[in-house]
Design a protein around this motif. Structure first.
Motif, PDB file in Angstrom:
ATOM      1  N   ASN A 290     -43.365  -7.037  -7.471  1.00 44.78           N
ATOM      2  CA  ASN A 290     -44.785  -6.844  -7.834  1.00 44.78           C
ATOM      3  C   ASN A 290     -45.170  -6.774  -9.360  1.00 44.78           C
ATOM      4  OD1 ASN A 290     -46.036  -7.154  -5.354  1.00 44.78           O
ATOM      5  ND2 ASN A 290     -45.237  -5.227  -4.690  1.00 44.78           N
ATOM      6  N   ARG A 291     -44.302  -5.950  -9.948  1.00 43.36           N
ATOM      7  CA  ARG A 291     -44.386  -5.784 -11.459  1.00 43.36           C
ATOM      8  C   ARG A 291     -44.279  -7.143 -12.223  1.00 43.36           C
ATOM      9  NH1 ARG A 291     -41.339  -4.790 -16.088  1.00 43.36           N
ATOM     10  NH2 ARG A 291     -39.718  -4.952 -14.842  1.00 43.36           N
ATOM     11  N   VAL A 292     -43.144  -7.960 -11.750  1.00 43.44           N
ATOM     12  CA  VAL A 292     -43.127  -9.451 -12.566  1.00 43.44           C
ATOM     13  C   VAL A 292     -44.247 -10.192 -12.445  1.00 43.44           C
ATOM     14  CG1 VAL A 292     -41.474 -11.385 -12.410  1.00 43.44           C
ATOM     15  CG2 VAL A 292     -40.516  -8.871 -12.814  1.00 43.44           C
ATOM     16  N   ILE A 293     -44.729 -10.647 -10.734  1.00 38.20           N
ATOM     17  CA  ILE A 293     -45.596 -11.323 -10.645  1.00 38.20           C
ATOM     18  C   ILE A 293     -47.066 -10.823 -11.276  1.00 38.20           C
ATOM     19  CG2 ILE A 293     -44.425 -12.207  -8.874  1.00 38.20           C
ATOM     20  CD1 ILE A 293     -46.531 -10.584  -6.952  1.00 38.20           C
ATOM     21  N   ARG A 294     -47.387  -9.560 -11.556  1.00 38.05           N
ATOM     22  CA  ARG A 294     -48.292  -9.029 -12.332  1.00 38.05           C
ATOM     23  C   ARG A 294     -48.379  -9.501 -13.836  1.00 38.05           C
ATOM     24  NH1 ARG A 294     -47.606  -4.479  -9.324  1.00 38.05           N
ATOM     25  NH2 ARG A 294     -47.137  -3.567 -11.370  1.00 38.05           N
ATOM     26  N   GLU A 295     -47.199  -9.181 -14.313  1.00 38.47           N
ATOM     27  CA  GLU A 295     -46.935  -9.391 -15.775  1.00 38.47           C
ATOM     28  C   GLU A 295     -46.672 -10.440 -16.484  1.00 38.47           C
ATOM     29  OE1 GLU A 295     -44.131  -6.315 -17.148  1.00 38.47           O
ATOM     30  OE2 GLU A 295     -45.152  -4.626 -16.279  1.00 38.47           O
ATOM     31  N   PHE A 296     -46.241 -11.519 -15.507  1.00 42.17           N
ATOM     32  CA  PHE A 296     -46.069 -12.912 -16.090  1.00 42.17           C
ATOM     33  C   PHE A 296     -46.863 -13.970 -15.659  1.00 42.17           C
ATOM     34  CE2 PHE A 296     -42.223 -10.182 -16.908  1.00 42.17           C
ATOM     35  CZ  PHE A 296     -41.992 -10.406 -18.485  1.00 42.17           C
ATOM     36  N   PRO A 297     -47.260 -14.800 -16.408  1.00 44.93           N
ATOM     37  CA  PRO A 297     -48.100 -16.022 -16.077  1.00 44.93           C
ATOM     38  C   PRO A 297     -47.496 -16.713 -14.805  1.00 44.93           C
ATOM     39  CG  PRO A 297     -47.638 -16.067 -18.277  1.00 44.93           C
ATOM     40  CD  PRO A 297     -46.849 -15.072 -17.852  1.00 44.93           C
ATOM     41  N   GLY A 298     -48.139 -17.123 -13.907  1.00 47.02           N
ATOM     42  CA  GLY A 298     -48.006 -17.864 -12.752  1.00 47.02           C
ATOM     43  C   GLY A 298     -47.438 -17.299 -11.424  1.00 47.02           C
ATOM     44  N   GLY A 299     -47.613 -16.022 -11.371  1.00 48.31           N
ATOM     45  CA  GLY A 299     -47.137 -15.133 -10.151  1.00 48.31           C
ATOM     46  C   GLY A 299     -48.442 -15.189  -9.144  1.00 48.31           C
ATOM     47  N   ASP A 300     -47.951 -15.453  -7.963  1.00 46.90           N
ATOM     48  CA  ASP A 300     -49.187 -15.323  -7.173  1.00 46.90           C
ATOM     49  C   ASP A 300     -49.298 -13.969  -6.479  1.00 46.90           C
ATOM     50  OD1 ASP A 300     -50.717 -15.887  -4.699  1.00 46.90           O
ATOM     51  OD2 ASP A 300     -49.859 -17.599  -3.736  1.00 46.90           O
ATOM     52  N   LEU A 301     -50.450 -13.549  -6.758  1.00 49.03           N
ATOM     53  CA  LEU A 301     -50.866 -12.157  -6.317  1.00 49.03           C
ATOM     54  C   LEU A 301     -51.272 -12.107  -4.964  1.00 49.03           C
ATOM     55  CD1 LEU A 301     -52.627 -11.029  -9.846  1.00 49.03           C
ATOM     56  CD2 LEU A 301     -50.376 -10.436  -9.130  1.00 49.03           C
ATOM     57  N   THR A 302     -51.573 -12.816  -4.435  1.00 53.62           N
ATOM     58  CA  THR A 302     -51.898 -13.226  -2.894  1.00 53.62           C
ATOM     59  C   THR A 302     -50.843 -13.084  -1.817  1.00 53.62           C
ATOM     60  OG1 THR A 302     -52.181 -15.669  -2.450  1.00 53.62           O
ATOM     61  CG2 THR A 302     -53.895 -14.556  -3.653  1.00 53.62           C
ATOM     62  N   PHE A 303     -49.636 -13.075  -2.351  1.00 51.14           N
ATOM     63  CA  PHE A 303     -48.465 -13.158  -1.471  1.00 51.14           C
ATOM     64  C   PHE A 303     -47.822 -11.834  -1.973  1.00 51.14           C
ATOM     65  CE2 PHE A 303     -44.159 -13.984  -0.353  1.00 51.14           C
ATOM     66  CZ  PHE A 303     -44.311 -14.438   0.901  1.00 51.14           C
ATOM     67  N   GLU A 304     -47.431 -10.906  -0.774  1.00 52.00           N
ATOM     68  CA  GLU A 304     -46.843  -9.665  -0.865  1.00 52.00           C
ATOM     69  C   GLU A 304     -45.419 -10.061  -0.710  1.00 52.00           C
ATOM     70  OE1 GLU A 304     -45.947  -5.972  -1.496  1.00 52.00           O
ATOM     71  OE2 GLU A 304     -47.954  -6.792  -1.341  1.00 52.00           O
ATOM     72  N   PRO A 305     -44.692  -9.576  -2.014  1.00 51.22           N
ATOM     73  CA  PRO A 305     -42.944  -9.920  -2.067  1.00 51.22           C
ATOM     74  C   PRO A 305     -42.423  -9.380  -0.716  1.00 51.22           C
ATOM     75  CG  PRO A 305     -43.859  -9.207  -4.171  1.00 51.22           C
ATOM     76  CD  PRO A 305     -45.035  -9.255  -3.225  1.00 51.22           C
ATOM     77  N   VAL A 306     -41.369  -9.974  -0.642  1.00 55.22           N
ATOM     78  CA  VAL A 306     -40.606  -9.408   0.656  1.00 55.22           C
ATOM     79  C   VAL A 306     -39.070  -9.552   0.673  1.00 55.22           C
ATOM     80  CG1 VAL A 306     -40.891 -11.771   2.112  1.00 55.22           C
ATOM     81  CG2 VAL A 306     -40.599  -9.743   3.410  1.00 55.22           C
ATOM     82  N   VAL A 307     -38.385  -8.539   1.217  1.00 53.44           N
ATOM     83  CA  VAL A 307     -36.950  -8.487   1.120  1.00 53.44           C
ATOM     84  C   VAL A 307     -36.440  -8.909   2.722  1.00 53.44           C
ATOM     85  CG1 VAL A 307     -34.913  -7.025   1.063  1.00 53.44           C
ATOM     86  CG2 VAL A 307     -36.770  -6.971  -0.783  1.00 53.44           C
ATOM     87  N   ARG A 308     -35.778  -9.567   2.495  1.00 54.45           N
ATOM     88  CA  ARG A 308     -34.936  -9.776   3.925  1.00 54.45           C
ATOM     89  C   ARG A 308     -33.382  -9.886   3.915  1.00 54.45           C
ATOM     90  NH1 ARG A 308     -38.880  -8.196   5.616  1.00 54.45           N
ATOM     91  NH2 ARG A 308     -40.510  -9.646   6.720  1.00 54.45           N
ATOM     92  N   PHE A 309     -32.731  -8.710   4.459  1.00 51.73           N
ATOM     93  CA  PHE A 309     -31.385  -8.641   4.429  1.00 51.73           C
ATOM     94  C   PHE A 309     -30.612  -9.660   5.111  1.00 51.73           C
ATOM     95  CE2 PHE A 309     -32.675  -4.292   3.227  1.00 51.73           C
ATOM     96  CZ  PHE A 309     -31.988  -4.294   1.964  1.00 51.73           C
ATOM     97  N   LYS A 310     -29.598 -10.357   4.742  1.00 56.85           N
ATOM     98  CA  LYS A 310     -29.166 -11.918   5.379  1.00 56.85           C
ATOM     99  C   LYS A 310     -27.983 -11.294   6.060  1.00 56.85           C
ATOM    100  CE  LYS A 310     -30.791 -15.150   4.698  1.00 56.85           C
ATOM    101  NZ  LYS A 310     -31.927 -15.942   5.609  1.00 56.85           N
ATOM    102  N   GLU A 311     -26.903 -10.922   5.414  1.00 56.34           N
ATOM    103  CA  GLU A 311     -25.484 -10.658   5.985  1.00 56.34           C
ATOM    104  C   GLU A 311     -24.567  -9.702   5.246  1.00 56.34           C
ATOM    105  OE1 GLU A 311     -23.396 -14.306   4.987  1.00 56.34           O
ATOM    106  OE2 GLU A 311     -23.949 -13.998   3.024  1.00 56.34           O
ATOM    107  N   PHE A 312     -23.782  -9.164   6.165  1.00 55.56           N
ATOM    108  CA  PHE A 312     -22.530  -8.245   5.768  1.00 55.56           C
ATOM    109  C   PHE A 312     -21.511  -9.513   5.108  1.00 55.56           C
ATOM    110  CE2 PHE A 312     -24.643  -5.872   9.232  1.00 55.56           C
ATOM    111  CZ  PHE A 312     -24.580  -4.701   8.422  1.00 55.56           C
ATOM    112  N   ALA A 313     -21.497  -9.367   3.908  1.00 53.30           N
ATOM    113  CA  ALA A 313     -20.543 -10.034   3.222  1.00 53.30           C
ATOM    114  C   ALA A 313     -19.352  -9.440   2.921  1.00 53.30           C
ATOM    115  CB  ALA A 313     -21.162 -10.878   1.877  1.00 53.30           C
ATOM    116  N   ASP A 314     -18.319 -10.124   2.157  1.00 56.79           N
ATOM    117  CA  ASP A 314     -16.855  -9.569   1.751  1.00 56.79           C
ATOM    118  C   ASP A 314     -17.206  -8.107   0.914  1.00 56.79           C
ATOM    119  OD1 ASP A 314     -15.586 -11.427   3.050  1.00 56.79           O
ATOM    120  OD2 ASP A 314     -14.928 -12.475   1.348  1.00 56.79           O
TER     121      ASP A 314
END
Length: 176
Positions: A94-118
């Motif tokens: 959220n901080r990066v998309i607010r502070e740097f040009p080109g961030g889309d403020l209409t989309f809420e960033p999301v984290v998705r855990f993908k796998e238990f790796a090595d």
């Protein structure tokens, strides 16, 4: 006929950002009757015969709108509090998309855990740029900011390790 089809179909036009067969990508500079001119990131121009264009899989990254998803993959140590990791990563995005040009403020960033790796629990961070050219700068700034914040929060980004366990009695039997 291929040139006529591309011009009439209007599925690509000058200014669009396209990927051709997942191997070539760039901005369309011109669509002519014989070929299409694409400007690559390497600052080269590629002329693609329109008959090849009509036989290729083309992804128009500008349609239906120029907003593009930016995915960043990361992994954290198995001892990490995943709720905390998710909260920190979203705050940083959220901080990066607010502070740097080109961030889309209409989309809420999301984290998705993908796998238990090595050595890690891997996840992907997704946010959006308002146009394709902004994605690289935003991802660059996000990685730097996330790395710094993870250090501040004592969140471990692991590196590959192997833990060897052996039974010393079996490995070294008593000598008679």
């Amino acid at each position: 006929f291929a040139g006529f089809y591309i011009v009439a179909d209007r599925s690509i036009k000058p200014g669009d950002y396209i990927k051709i067969d997942e191997t070539l990508e760039g901005f369309v500079e011109a669509v002519g009757w014989r070929n299409t001119r694409v400007h690559l990131w390497a600052n080269n121009i590629v002329l693609i015969p329109n008959n090849k264009m009509t036989q290729s899989v083309i992804t128009n990254m500008t349609l239906p709108n120029p907003s593009i998803s930016v995915y960043t993959y990361c992994g954290v140590g198995y001892d990490s509090d995943l709720e905390h990791v998710e909260r920190v990563a979203v705050e940083v995005a959220n901080r990066v998309i607010r502070e740097f040009p080109g961030g889309d403020l209409t989309f809420e960033p999301v984290v998705r855990f993908k796998e238990f790796a090595d050595s890690n629990i891997n996840f992907v961070m997704a946010f959006r740029a308002v146009e394709v050219a902004a994605q690289y700068r935003l991802q660059h700034e996000f990685i730097k900011a996330l790395h710094k914040r993870f250090k501040e929060e004592n969140i471990d980004i692991s590196f590959p390790i192997r833990k060897l366990v052996w039974d010393s009695a079996q490995a070294f039997p008593p000598q008679s």
